[in-house]
Design a protein around this motif. Structure first.
Motif, PDB file in Angstrom:
ATOM      1  N   SER A   1      12.971 102.622  60.215  1.00  0.00           N
ATOM      2  CA  SER A   1      12.459 101.580  61.114  1.00  0.00           C
ATOM      3  C   SER A   1      11.365 100.744  60.472  1.00  0.00           C
ATOM      4  CB  SER A   1      11.927 102.224  62.403  1.00  0.00           C
ATOM      5  OG  SER A   1      12.937 102.951  63.069  1.00  0.00           O
ATOM      6  N   VAL A   2      10.568 101.367  59.578  1.00  0.00           N
ATOM      7  CA  VAL A   2       9.447 100.674  58.945  1.00  0.00           C
ATOM      8  C   VAL A   2       9.917  99.818  57.771  1.00  0.00           C
ATOM      9  CG1 VAL A   2       7.398 101.080  57.533  1.00  0.00           C
ATOM     10  CG2 VAL A   2       7.726 102.349  59.664  1.00  0.00           C
ATOM     11  N   PHE A   3      10.908 100.283  57.061  1.00  0.00           N
ATOM     12  CA  PHE A   3      11.329  99.684  55.801  1.00  0.00           C
ATOM     13  C   PHE A   3      11.716  98.210  55.941  1.00  0.00           C
ATOM     14  CE2 PHE A   3      14.959  98.611  53.051  1.00  0.00           C
ATOM     15  CZ  PHE A   3      14.370  98.732  51.803  1.00  0.00           C
ATOM     16  N   PHE A   4      12.562  97.879  56.890  1.00  0.00           N
ATOM     17  CA  PHE A   4      13.145  96.543  56.943  1.00  0.00           C
ATOM     18  C   PHE A   4      12.161  95.451  57.395  1.00  0.00           C
ATOM     19  CE2 PHE A   4      16.831  99.375  57.151  1.00  0.00           C
ATOM     20  CZ  PHE A   4      17.577  98.857  56.106  1.00  0.00           C
ATOM     21  N   PRO A   5      11.293  95.665  58.392  1.00  0.00           N
ATOM     22  CA  PRO A   5      10.314  94.603  58.713  1.00  0.00           C
ATOM     23  C   PRO A   5       9.397  94.266  57.546  1.00  0.00           C
ATOM     24  CG  PRO A   5      10.438  96.201  60.492  1.00  0.00           C
ATOM     25  CD  PRO A   5      11.218  96.773  59.356  1.00  0.00           C
ATOM     26  N   ILE A   6       8.954  95.295  56.806  1.00  0.00           N
ATOM     27  CA  ILE A   6       8.086  95.029  55.656  1.00  0.00           C
ATOM     28  C   ILE A   6       8.849  94.273  54.578  1.00  0.00           C
ATOM     29  CG2 ILE A   6       6.740  96.095  53.807  1.00  0.00           C
ATOM     30  CD1 ILE A   6       6.050  98.343  55.687  1.00  0.00           C
ATOM     31  N   LEU A   7      10.054  94.715  54.268  1.00  0.00           N
ATOM     32  CA  LEU A   7      10.851  94.062  53.234  1.00  0.00           C
ATOM     33  C   LEU A   7      11.174  92.618  53.608  1.00  0.00           C
ATOM     34  CD1 LEU A   7      12.518  94.270  50.598  1.00  0.00           C
ATOM     35  CD2 LEU A   7      14.448  95.011  52.008  1.00  0.00           C
ATOM     36  N   HIS A   8      11.602  92.382  54.838  1.00  0.00           N
ATOM     37  CA  HIS A   8      11.995  91.040  55.260  1.00  0.00           C
ATOM     38  C   HIS A   8      10.817  90.070  55.215  1.00  0.00           C
ATOM     39  CE1 HIS A   8      14.079  87.898  57.484  1.00  0.00           C
ATOM     40  NE2 HIS A   8      13.055  87.861  58.315  1.00  0.00           N
ATOM     41  N   ASN A   9       9.664  90.486  55.718  1.00  0.00           N
ATOM     42  CA  ASN A   9       8.504  89.593  55.720  1.00  0.00           C
ATOM     43  C   ASN A   9       7.969  89.362  54.321  1.00  0.00           C
ATOM     44  OD1 ASN A   9       7.335  88.892  58.643  1.00  0.00           O
ATOM     45  ND2 ASN A   9       8.316  90.894  58.736  1.00  0.00           N
ATOM     46  N   LEU A  10       8.059  90.362  53.461  1.00  0.00           N
ATOM     47  CA  LEU A  10       7.630  90.171  52.075  1.00  0.00           C
ATOM     48  C   LEU A  10       8.523  89.164  51.374  1.00  0.00           C
ATOM     49  CD1 LEU A  10       5.867  90.875  49.682  1.00  0.00           C
ATOM     50  CD2 LEU A  10       7.298  92.890  49.281  1.00  0.00           C
ATOM     51  N   LEU A  11       9.838  89.264  51.566  1.00  0.00           N
ATOM     52  CA  LEU A  11      10.760  88.302  50.964  1.00  0.00           C
ATOM     53  C   LEU A  11      10.503  86.894  51.508  1.00  0.00           C
ATOM     54  CD1 LEU A  11      14.092  90.340  50.968  1.00  0.00           C
ATOM     55  CD2 LEU A  11      12.687  89.724  48.999  1.00  0.00           C
ATOM     56  N   THR A  12      10.207  86.798  52.800  1.00  0.00           N
ATOM     57  CA  THR A  12       9.892  85.486  53.379  1.00  0.00           C
ATOM     58  C   THR A  12       8.641  84.899  52.742  1.00  0.00           C
ATOM     59  OG1 THR A  12      10.893  86.142  55.486  1.00  0.00           O
ATOM     60  CG2 THR A  12       9.375  84.270  55.519  1.00  0.00           C
ATOM     61  N   GLY A  13       7.628  85.752  52.539  1.00  0.00           N
ATOM     62  CA  GLY A  13       6.399  85.273  51.904  1.00  0.00           C
ATOM     63  C   GLY A  13       6.629  84.779  50.492  1.00  0.00           C
ATOM     64  N   ILE A  14       7.503  85.431  49.740  1.00  0.00           N
ATOM     65  CA  ILE A  14       7.795  84.989  48.373  1.00  0.00           C
ATOM     66  C   ILE A  14       8.568  83.675  48.387  1.00  0.00           C
ATOM     67  CG2 ILE A  14       9.046  85.581  46.254  1.00  0.00           C
ATOM     68  CD1 ILE A  14       8.421  88.499  46.821  1.00  0.00           C
TER      69      ILE A  14
ATOM     70  N   PHE B   1       1.205  87.322  44.380  1.00  0.00           N
ATOM     71  CA  PHE B   1       0.711  88.415  45.217  1.00  0.00           C
ATOM     72  C   PHE B   1      -0.257  87.930  46.306  1.00  0.00           C
ATOM     73  CE2 PHE B   1      -2.436  91.816  46.001  1.00  0.00           C
ATOM     74  CZ  PHE B   1      -1.601  92.714  46.642  1.00  0.00           C
ATOM     75  N   PRO B   2      -1.288  87.106  45.982  1.00  0.00           N
ATOM     76  CA  PRO B   2      -2.166  86.625  47.068  1.00  0.00           C
ATOM     77  C   PRO B   2      -1.429  85.766  48.093  1.00  0.00           C
ATOM     78  CG  PRO B   2      -3.210  86.324  44.930  1.00  0.00           C
ATOM     79  CD  PRO B   2      -1.791  86.683  44.659  1.00  0.00           C
ATOM     80  N   ALA B   3      -0.448  84.973  47.635  1.00  0.00           N
ATOM     81  CA  ALA B   3       0.262  84.087  48.564  1.00  0.00           C
ATOM     82  C   ALA B   3       1.134  84.859  49.541  1.00  0.00           C
ATOM     83  CB  ALA B   3       1.115  83.089  47.778  1.00  0.00           C
ATOM     84  N   THR B   4       1.576  86.053  49.155  1.00  0.00           N
ATOM     85  CA  THR B   4       2.447  86.838  50.035  1.00  0.00           C
ATOM     86  C   THR B   4       1.667  87.730  50.995  1.00  0.00           C
ATOM     87  OG1 THR B   4       2.613  88.585  48.361  1.00  0.00           O
ATOM     88  CG2 THR B   4       4.325  86.890  48.359  1.00  0.00           C
ATOM     89  N   LEU B   5       0.361  87.852  50.851  1.00  0.00           N
ATOM     90  CA  LEU B   5      -0.409  88.772  51.680  1.00  0.00           C
ATOM     91  C   LEU B   5      -0.318  88.475  53.181  1.00  0.00           C
ATOM     92  CD1 LEU B   5      -3.646  89.574  49.643  1.00  0.00           C
ATOM     93  CD2 LEU B   5      -1.717  91.061  50.169  1.00  0.00           C
ATOM     94  N   PRO B   6      -0.422  87.198  53.623  1.00  0.00           N
ATOM     95  CA  PRO B   6      -0.299  86.962  55.076  1.00  0.00           C
ATOM     96  C   PRO B   6       1.025  87.462  55.645  1.00  0.00           C
ATOM     97  CG  PRO B   6      -1.220  85.037  53.991  1.00  0.00           C
ATOM     98  CD  PRO B   6      -0.761  85.958  52.900  1.00  0.00           C
ATOM     99  N   ASN B   7       2.134  87.157  54.970  1.00  0.00           N
ATOM    100  CA  ASN B   7       3.432  87.640  55.442  1.00  0.00           C
ATOM    101  C   ASN B   7       3.535  89.157  55.333  1.00  0.00           C
ATOM    102  OD1 ASN B   7       4.025  84.675  54.435  1.00  0.00           O
ATOM    103  ND2 ASN B   7       5.673  85.217  55.847  1.00  0.00           N
TER     104      ASN B   7
END
Length: 252
Positions: free
Chosen positions: A137-150, A177-183
């Protein structure tokens, strides 16, 4: 001056934070007083209060919450430890993105609770099965938002860094890395929220301990007041967890 400040702050805090709960409890008490439903189906706030005092005094409530929070921490750590490197790998490498993207899109549509049958088969009833459900349950929200931030990083920032002579490692460290922190923080908040919900559902079915199991066990014995105690405890713990997670990253 400090006393005036406290007097000015206290009423506004009462109105903002406590008034909605007071109104909700008042409506709850009114409905229970009308005896529309028997108390075994709709307990009053007074019954819930004394059930809360009893569970707190016996240590059952704190023990159940402790077991659940430990499972949540382990599930979040494992899920994030897998999602973060995979997210940066997919975001920074086109071949990896093309390879993993179809599989990720397929699996992220499957709810974490849908893994309960396999979790029981693989890990049996207990903490291992619950942690596995939380990881999924935790894996996919983190992965999806990180990819969106990149993906939303402006190419001009990377090009400007390259013009100034920055190598790939420096660009990743000082730009990407700093640019992806908000997402990433958004993904972490969502991951904890989804993991917390899956935790309770998983404990109801695949565990013999924890706050979810406590609620399910109380239902079997028609202890509706203890069911509400468990539900309110979940809400209170979530409010504390939500306040402890930064809503946005502070970049220097």
């Amino acid at each position: 001056a400090s006393r005036r400040l406290v007097r000015a702050w206290w009423p506004s805090w009462i109105i903002k934070e406590l008034l909605p709960f007071a109104v909700g409890i008042l409506i709850w008490q009114l409905l229970s007083s009308l005896n529309i439903w028997p108390s075994v189906l709709f307990p009053s706030p007074v019954q819930v209060f004394w059930a809360f005092v009893a569970d707190l005094g016996s240590g059952v409530l704190l023990k159940s919450l402790g077991v659940s929070l430990i499972s949540l921490c382990w599930g979040f750590v494992v899920g994030a430890a897998i999602a973060l490197p995979l997210g940066y790998l997919m975001g920074l490498n086109r071949f990896s993105r093309d390879f993993f993207d179809p599989l990720v899109n397929l699996l992220q549509a499957i709810p974490g609770l849908a893994w309960i049958p396999f979790a029981i088969l693989w890990f049996g009833l207990g903490k291992g099965a619950v942690i596995f459900i939380i990881v999924m349950s935790v894996f996919f929200p983190i992965l999806h938002n990180l990819l969106t931030g990149i993906r939303v990083i402006q190419p001009v920032l990377v090009e400007a860094s390259q013009t100034l002579g920055a190598n790939r490692a420096a660009i990743i460290r000082h730009v990407i890395f700093p640019a992806t922190l908000p997402n990433l923080m958004t993904g972490i908040r969502l991951g904890v929220a989804f993991g917390f919900r899956s935790l309770v559902g998983g404990e109801m079915i695949a565990s013999t301990d924890g706050i979810g199991y406590k609620i399910f066990n109380a239902q079997q014995y028609f202890q509706s007041a203890r069911i509400v105690v468990g539900m309110l405890s979940i809400g209170i713990v979530w409010l504390l967890l939500e306040d402890s997670i930064p809503k946005q990253a502070l970049l220097q």
